[in-house]
Motif scaffolding. Structure first.
Motif, PDB file in Angstrom:
ATOM      1  N   ASN A   1       0.844  -1.190   0.000  1.00  0.00           N
ATOM      2  CA  ASN A   1       0.000   0.000   0.000  1.00  0.00           C
ATOM      3  C   ASN A   1       0.884   1.247   0.000  1.00  0.00           C
ATOM      4  O   ASN A   1       1.669   1.443   0.921  1.00  0.00           O
ATOM      5  CB  ASN A   1      -0.917  -0.025   1.221  1.00  0.00           C
ATOM      6  CG  ASN A   1      -1.778   1.206   1.346  1.00  0.00           C
ATOM      7  OD1 ASN A   1      -1.719   1.894   2.348  1.00  0.00           O
ATOM      8  ND2 ASN A   1      -2.586   1.485   0.349  1.00  0.00           N
ATOM      9  N   VAL A   2       0.775   2.062  -1.055  1.00  0.00           N
ATOM     10  CA  VAL A   2       1.591   3.274  -1.149  1.00  0.00           C
ATOM     11  C   VAL A   2       0.796   4.534  -0.831  1.00  0.00           C
ATOM     12  O   VAL A   2       1.375   5.549  -0.462  1.00  0.00           O
ATOM     13  CB  VAL A   2       2.286   3.403  -2.529  1.00  0.00           C
ATOM     14  CG1 VAL A   2       3.292   2.283  -2.729  1.00  0.00           C
ATOM     15  CG2 VAL A   2       1.300   3.434  -3.671  1.00  0.00           C
ATOM     16  N   THR A   3      -0.517   4.482  -0.964  1.00  0.00           N
ATOM     17  CA  THR A   3      -1.408   5.559  -0.544  1.00  0.00           C
ATOM     18  C   THR A   3      -2.665   4.908  -0.005  1.00  0.00           C
ATOM     19  O   THR A   3      -3.270   4.071  -0.675  1.00  0.00           O
ATOM     20  CB  THR A   3      -1.789   6.492  -1.715  1.00  0.00           C
ATOM     21  OG1 THR A   3      -0.609   7.049  -2.283  1.00  0.00           O
ATOM     22  CG2 THR A   3      -2.699   7.625  -1.249  1.00  0.00           C
ATOM     23  N   GLY A   4      -3.053   5.298   1.181  1.00  0.00           N
ATOM     24  CA  GLY A   4      -4.245   4.713   1.785  1.00  0.00           C
ATOM     25  C   GLY A   4      -5.517   5.379   1.299  1.00  0.00           C
ATOM     26  O   GLY A   4      -5.488   6.297   0.473  1.00  0.00           O
ATOM     27  N   PRO A   5      -6.655   4.935   1.817  1.00  0.00           N
ATOM     28  CA  PRO A   5      -7.930   5.510   1.415  1.00  0.00           C
ATOM     29  C   PRO A   5      -8.022   6.988   1.750  1.00  0.00           C
ATOM     30  O   PRO A   5      -7.521   7.429   2.784  1.00  0.00           O
ATOM     31  CB  PRO A   5      -8.957   4.703   2.196  1.00  0.00           C
ATOM     32  CG  PRO A   5      -8.207   3.881   3.172  1.00  0.00           C
ATOM     33  CD  PRO A   5      -6.784   3.880   2.797  1.00  0.00           C
ATOM     34  N   ASN A   6      -8.627   7.733   0.836  1.00  0.00           N
ATOM     35  CA  ASN A   6      -8.845   9.169   1.015  1.00  0.00           C
ATOM     36  C   ASN A   6      -7.563   9.928   1.356  1.00  0.00           C
ATOM     37  O   ASN A   6      -7.567  10.862   2.138  1.00  0.00           O
ATOM     38  CB  ASN A   6      -9.916   9.416   2.079  1.00  0.00           C
ATOM     39  CG  ASN A   6     -11.232   8.771   1.717  1.00  0.00           C
ATOM     40  OD1 ASN A   6     -11.690   8.861   0.574  1.00  0.00           O
ATOM     41  ND2 ASN A   6     -11.843   8.089   2.666  1.00  0.00           N
ATOM     42  N   GLY A   7      -6.438   9.491   0.770  1.00  0.00           N
ATOM     43  CA  GLY A   7      -5.173  10.192   0.948  1.00  0.00           C
ATOM     44  C   GLY A   7      -4.436   9.877   2.232  1.00  0.00           C
ATOM     45  O   GLY A   7      -3.446  10.535   2.562  1.00  0.00           O
ATOM     46  N   SER A   8      -4.879   8.887   2.985  1.00  0.00           N
ATOM     47  CA  SER A   8      -4.177   8.542   4.218  1.00  0.00           C
ATOM     48  C   SER A   8      -2.801   7.952   3.895  1.00  0.00           C
ATOM     49  O   SER A   8      -2.534   7.572   2.754  1.00  0.00           O
ATOM     50  CB  SER A   8      -5.022   7.583   5.069  1.00  0.00           C
ATOM     51  OG  SER A   8      -5.316   6.411   4.363  1.00  0.00           O
ATOM     52  N   PRO A   9      -1.914   7.881   4.873  1.00  0.00           N
ATOM     53  CA  PRO A   9      -0.529   7.478   4.611  1.00  0.00           C
ATOM     54  C   PRO A   9      -0.374   6.041   4.108  1.00  0.00           C
ATOM     55  O   PRO A   9      -1.257   5.200   4.297  1.00  0.00           O
ATOM     56  CB  PRO A   9       0.159   7.632   5.969  1.00  0.00           C
ATOM     57  CG  PRO A   9      -0.793   8.282   6.880  1.00  0.00           C
ATOM     58  CD  PRO A   9      -2.151   8.227   6.262  1.00  0.00           C
TER      59      PRO A   9
ATOM     60  N   GLY B   1       0.599   2.273   3.967  1.00  0.00           N
ATOM     61  CA  GLY B   1       0.480   1.285   5.024  1.00  0.00           C
ATOM     62  C   GLY B   1      -0.814   1.384   5.812  1.00  0.00           C
ATOM     63  O   GLY B   1      -1.004   0.647   6.778  1.00  0.00           O
ATOM     64  N   SER B   2      -1.721   2.277   5.402  1.00  0.00           N
ATOM     65  CA  SER B   2      -2.990   2.445   6.113  1.00  0.00           C
ATOM     66  C   SER B   2      -3.906   1.240   5.962  1.00  0.00           C
ATOM     67  O   SER B   2      -4.793   1.023   6.783  1.00  0.00           O
ATOM     68  CB  SER B   2      -3.730   3.682   5.611  1.00  0.00           C
ATOM     69  OG  SER B   2      -2.973   4.843   5.843  1.00  0.00           O
ATOM     70  N   VAL B   3      -3.723   0.492   4.875  1.00  0.00           N
ATOM     71  CA  VAL B   3      -4.490  -0.734   4.663  1.00  0.00           C
ATOM     72  C   VAL B   3      -3.500  -1.848   4.326  1.00  0.00           C
ATOM     73  O   VAL B   3      -2.338  -1.595   3.994  1.00  0.00           O
ATOM     74  CB  VAL B   3      -5.543  -0.587   3.540  1.00  0.00           C
ATOM     75  CG1 VAL B   3      -6.586   0.451   3.916  1.00  0.00           C
ATOM     76  CG2 VAL B   3      -4.918  -0.241   2.215  1.00  0.00           C
ATOM     77  N   ALA B   4      -3.973  -3.066   4.392  1.00  0.00           N
ATOM     78  CA  ALA B   4      -3.113  -4.220   4.115  1.00  0.00           C
ATOM     79  C   ALA B   4      -2.654  -4.224   2.660  1.00  0.00           C
ATOM     80  O   ALA B   4      -3.336  -3.704   1.766  1.00  0.00           O
ATOM     81  CB  ALA B   4      -3.874  -5.504   4.420  1.00  0.00           C
ATOM     82  N   ASP B   5      -1.486  -4.815   2.432  1.00  0.00           N
ATOM     83  CA  ASP B   5      -0.976  -4.985   1.073  1.00  0.00           C
ATOM     84  C   ASP B   5      -1.889  -5.939   0.307  1.00  0.00           C
ATOM     85  O   ASP B   5      -2.616  -6.738   0.902  1.00  0.00           O
ATOM     86  CB  ASP B   5       0.438  -5.579   1.118  1.00  0.00           C
ATOM     87  CG  ASP B   5       1.444  -4.666   1.810  1.00  0.00           C
ATOM     88  OD1 ASP B   5       1.128  -3.479   2.052  1.00  0.00           O
ATOM     89  OD2 ASP B   5       2.542  -5.158   2.122  1.00  0.00           O
ATOM     90  N   LEU B   6      -1.823  -5.865  -1.022  1.00  0.00           N
ATOM     91  CA  LEU B   6      -2.597  -6.782  -1.846  1.00  0.00           C
ATOM     92  C   LEU B   6      -2.032  -8.192  -1.718  1.00  0.00           C
ATOM     93  O   LEU B   6      -0.810  -8.378  -1.782  1.00  0.00           O
ATOM     94  CB  LEU B   6      -2.551  -6.364  -3.316  1.00  0.00           C
ATOM     95  CG  LEU B   6      -3.235  -5.068  -3.679  1.00  0.00           C
ATOM     96  CD1 LEU B   6      -3.003  -4.750  -5.154  1.00  0.00           C
ATOM     97  CD2 LEU B   6      -4.731  -5.134  -3.377  1.00  0.00           C
ATOM     98  N   PRO B   7      -2.889  -9.189  -1.554  1.00  0.00           N
ATOM     99  CA  PRO B   7      -2.396 -10.568  -1.523  1.00  0.00           C
ATOM    100  C   PRO B   7      -1.797 -10.948  -2.876  1.00  0.00           C
ATOM    101  O   PRO B   7      -2.313 -10.557  -3.928  1.00  0.00           O
ATOM    102  CB  PRO B   7      -3.653 -11.396  -1.243  1.00  0.00           C
ATOM    103  CG  PRO B   7      -4.632 -10.435  -0.647  1.00  0.00           C
ATOM    104  CD  PRO B   7      -4.317  -9.110  -1.267  1.00  0.00           C
TER     105      PRO B   7
END
Length: 154
Positions: free
Chosen positions: A124-132, A134-140
């Motif tokens: 994850n290089v950009t999270g939802p709605n511009g969050s940093p 690593g804000s969500v899990a990496d793609l499997p």
């Protein structure tokens, strides 16, 4: 109400225009060789698999642009080629809220909330709605088999 075009309508319009190209190309004459997609293209269509899908797999290596990738939603896979002849497979479902990923440019992009993932490792290089990052899990990761220019799940 605001003036102008909404982000959602712009994305839908872009996707619709992208779907028209393979359909129009199929109607034209000439040879049957596939034209590689640009890094900003998305080879997926509802139920479709891109421009040069071989019989034994869901895609051809020529469907995957260097420095980009393609989404094969019906197969649940995003295939990227960050460097020439280096292919990676990832789930086509965003890890934030389960939306189907929308496009591949220099990143794998989700149109639901703007999450972006690396084409090299699915991180994850950009999270939802511009969050940093690593804000969500990496793609499997999805294991791929490549044989004779055909790409399939391993």
């Amino acid at each position: 109400m605001t003036d102008g075009i909404s982000r959602r309508n712009a994305i839908i319009g872009t996707a619709t225009a992208g779907l028209a190209v393979p359909v129009l190309a199929a109607c034209g004459g000439g040879d049957s060789t596939a034209t590689p997609l640009s890094p900003t293209s998305d080879a997926s269509t509802p139920g479709g698999t891109g421009t040069g899908t071989p019989a034994g797999g869901f895609a051809s290596t020529s469907d995957i642009p260097v420095g980009g990738g393609a989404i094969f939603a019906s197969d649940g896979v995003v295939v990227t080629q960050p460097a020439k002849n280096t292919f990676h497979g990832f789930s086509s479902t965003c890890t934030h809220q389960g939306c189907t990923l929308a496009s591949v440019t220099e990143t794998i992009n989700c149109s639901c909330h703007g999450s972006q993932f690396s084409i090299e490792d699915g991180s994850n290089v950009t999270g939802p709605n511009g969050s940093p990052a690593g804000s969500v899990a990496d793609l499997p990761k999805v294991d791929l088999a490549i044989k004779g220019g055909e790409i399939s799940k391993a």
